[in-house]
Motif scaffolding. Sequence first.
Motif, PDB file in Angstrom:
ATOM      1  N   ASP A 429     -26.671   3.143  44.509  1.00 39.45           N
ATOM      2  CA  ASP A 429     -27.814   4.081  44.173  1.00 39.45           C
ATOM      3  C   ASP A 429     -29.006   3.081  43.764  1.00 39.45           C
ATOM      4  N   GLU A 473     -28.808   7.658  47.685  1.00 38.07           N
ATOM      5  CA  GLU A 473     -27.441   6.979  47.618  1.00 38.07           C
ATOM      6  C   GLU A 473     -26.923   6.656  48.953  1.00 38.07           C
ATOM      7  N   ASP A 531     -18.437   6.438  42.755  1.00 36.22           N
ATOM      8  CA  ASP A 531     -19.626   7.262  42.069  1.00 36.22           C
ATOM      9  C   ASP A 531     -19.567   7.121  40.751  1.00 36.22           C
ATOM     10  N   TYR A 535     -22.227   4.790  38.212  1.00 35.56           N
ATOM     11  CA  TYR A 535     -22.897   5.167  36.972  1.00 35.56           C
ATOM     12  C   TYR A 535     -22.506   4.154  35.872  1.00 35.56           C
ATOM     13  N   GLU A 536     -21.440   3.702  35.854  1.00 34.17           N
ATOM     14  CA  GLU A 536     -20.960   2.573  34.895  1.00 34.17           C
ATOM     15  C   GLU A 536     -21.908   1.406  35.257  1.00 34.17           C
ATOM     16  N   LYS A 538     -25.091   1.322  36.202  1.00 35.48           N
ATOM     17  CA  LYS A 538     -26.463   1.897  35.623  1.00 35.48           C
ATOM     18  C   LYS A 538     -26.510   1.768  34.098  1.00 35.48           C
ATOM     19  N   ARG A 539     -25.214   2.185  33.644  1.00 33.38           N
ATOM     20  CA  ARG A 539     -25.207   2.234  32.174  1.00 33.38           C
ATOM     21  C   ARG A 539     -25.018   0.672  31.755  1.00 33.38           C
ATOM     22  N   ARG A 542     -28.012  -1.653  35.094  1.00 38.22           N
ATOM     23  CA  ARG A 542     -28.702  -1.592  36.456  1.00 38.22           C
ATOM     24  C   ARG A 542     -28.809  -2.862  37.392  1.00 38.22           C
ATOM     25  N   THR A 555     -15.697   9.300  32.205  1.00 41.29           N
ATOM     26  CA  THR A 555     -16.704  10.412  32.968  1.00 41.29           C
ATOM     27  C   THR A 555     -15.989  11.425  33.357  1.00 41.29           C
TER      28      THR A 555
END
Length: 819
Positions: A429, A473, A531, A535-536, A538-539, A542, A555
């Motif tokens: 992403d 994505e 997915d 997100y992990e 990004k947290r 990034r 999640t």
Amino acid sequence: MVDTNDARARATAPEALGGHRFELVALVDVTGMPMYVSRSSQPLLGRDSTDLFGALHPELVHPEDWAGIVGAWSRARATPGASVEVACRMLHADGSWRWFEATLTNLIDVPGFDGILVNARDVTDRVVAEQALRTSESRFRALLQNSFDLVVAYTLDGYLTYVSPSVRRVLGFEPEAGLGRSIFDFIHADDHEEAHALAQRLRGAPGTLDSGEFRVVDAGGSWRVLEAICSDLSEVPGIEGFVLNARDVTDRVEAEHALRASEERFRALVQHSADAIWVIDEGGRYSYCSPALREMLGVDPSEVVGREVSVRTVHPEDRDRTRDVLDRCRHEPVGSTLTSEHRLRHRDGTWRWVEARITNMLGVPGVEGLVVNVRDVTDRKRAEDQLRHRALHDDLTGLPNRVLLVDRLSVALERARRSGTRVGVLFLDLDHFKLVNDGLGHDAGDRLLVAVARRVAGTLRAGDTLARFGGDELVIVCEGGDPATVADRVLRALRAPFRLDETTEVPISASVGIVVDDGTAGPHDLLRDADVAMYEAKRSGRGRAATFESRLGTTARRRLGTASALSRALDRGELRVHYQPAIRIADGEVVGVEALVRWEVPGYGLADPDDFIGIAEETGLVAAIGEWVAAESARQLARWDRAVPGAAGLIAWHNVSAVQLDHPDRLVAGVRDAAAAAGLTPDRLGVEITESSLVRDPEQAVAALQALREVGVHVAIDDFGVGYSSLAHLRRLPVDVLKIDRSFVADLGRDADAAALVSSIVGLAHNLGLAAVAEGVETAEQLALLRRAGCEQAQGYYLLPPTEADELTRVLATGPRCA
């Protein structure tokens, strides 16, 4: 016993008087005893005259004639001098019956006679001839009376002297009606010349025959066609003119005319048809090729007729299939038809797709071959390929889309199970991509996505799959190797900024989630876990990669919390419905509304539907939400019916998920009950189903949609062309509307192929009897191009954005939305 000599002496005078005029003479006394019988009785009856003396022998007279003889004898005996004639049959010695005519003369008072003089002659030959004549005449009369042919006789100058009774059956006239009239009174004026010519050819040639065909008027004033054979019998007494035998051939002539017209019409259709037709005879040679072959394949028919059929003109990939269809058709019953789609080589070297219908007419006289009707479907196949490609590929980047990604991932997993290897999935992403769209515009964002996809693809191996999952994505499927190494190459490739034009350079990073198949997960499980890992990443800051681990189950718990809150949202009244109008392009009138569910989360505001619709489907809440949307939109329709003049024709549409199609009874009941509760008929409501929703269980989906249609609910295919290539099944889907996906509409005005593709989809819809609705109309140019393509309805921000019911009430009252 009478003295024979005395009898002969007494009969000398009678025999002298009458014996020379008759073949048999006898003198019988008043008691009926023969006193004299002439010697001529022997050759006449085969008996000696002496055998006839004594009592009259009844056995010598035919039983049917005995009463007549007795009656004649009584009449002759009663009156002296009287003569009575009688006819009878006498038995010959050979057993045959001979006819005699006899005259009985009373000479009882004449001296020397004293009895009844019988003079008789054998008339058997004449009677037999008369009987034969009567039989012949009776037969001839019966033939004329019952014949379907008409017989007439007319003088050399054309006046009728005889008309057979069959004229009643043939023309409806009484025979007497034509006698004395000219035969030309009945013949069509245009045929007089032919009738005169026939008579002229026969005149002077008695006994010859000639034929002709004429139109003759019947009793009802209609014209009947007679086929006639005429002969000149002017030298035959009693006729002395022409005799014409005629047969009514009107039906045959009309059938021949109809057949000629049909043949001419068929020839014209074949000669001018865009479809090519050829006939392959029993020996495998072309016996006929229509002129369309020249236009279709650049080959003149004369070059083909008579030549042996060869599949060398068929594309190598299609030859076995084509040969098999031809062979199978030969063994099918006469009249059977098989179809085939294959490619044929054009004279210019290109390949043309054709649709062939092969009909076995080997046993049909006049055809005696396989009739092949061939239609050029190259343009259709090209359009299908384009639609199929777009259904499985992303329009912007050309990469496989989500549907094709899932398919390829499934295949990769099956291969891995067999080989004992592992499959890695990378979910990528772009970071802060929204800033590019907001700051530079969507065109710049699109160019950046294309550039990113190209650069990422350059880091992959030939066997890896790169797909666009949606938005910004991307997903990478790796078979074998180390997914972490792939992720590292991708991240390093993205470090260099992207130049969008001569003055704009954009730096971009990406967050990558990695998951490795554990041998039990399915494609959707791997995508979900990748997915979560993304997100992990990004947290974690990034621009990096993260591998899915069990600790990332938080999640899942978060999603479970969302599902729990969503289940309470219905009870708490947190759901809202916004309505986006559908505009009739021709006049700008609002003809329908799409009901869109919104969730107003306390303390947060409106949640993005993408954040909770998927969870609703996974948890089964989507059915209850769908029923609530149907009921709320139906109630709102009823309010608009009362508040806005002319709103009674509006249709309220709402989206139905694939999960709801699994329970058709509940789905149908929910929509039907929603309409009834609002006081509406079900045809005021419609459901929209995406093509991708048909993938899981097409048969179940068709059954559910058919059940909706049966109660009157309208059905639309949403996002047509991007979710699932359903051209092969679209004809049997019970739908009313095709909704053209916004991705197609977005390219109108900037992509030359877009207008042609939209026109093809609109044409496909119309050919199937469906209405076409375009989604995502953002500009006046797009609307104009849609109008030109024949699209009936449109939705989009250029027309009206989704809005609350109260605001839309004011909009509906203002009238049309576009020119």
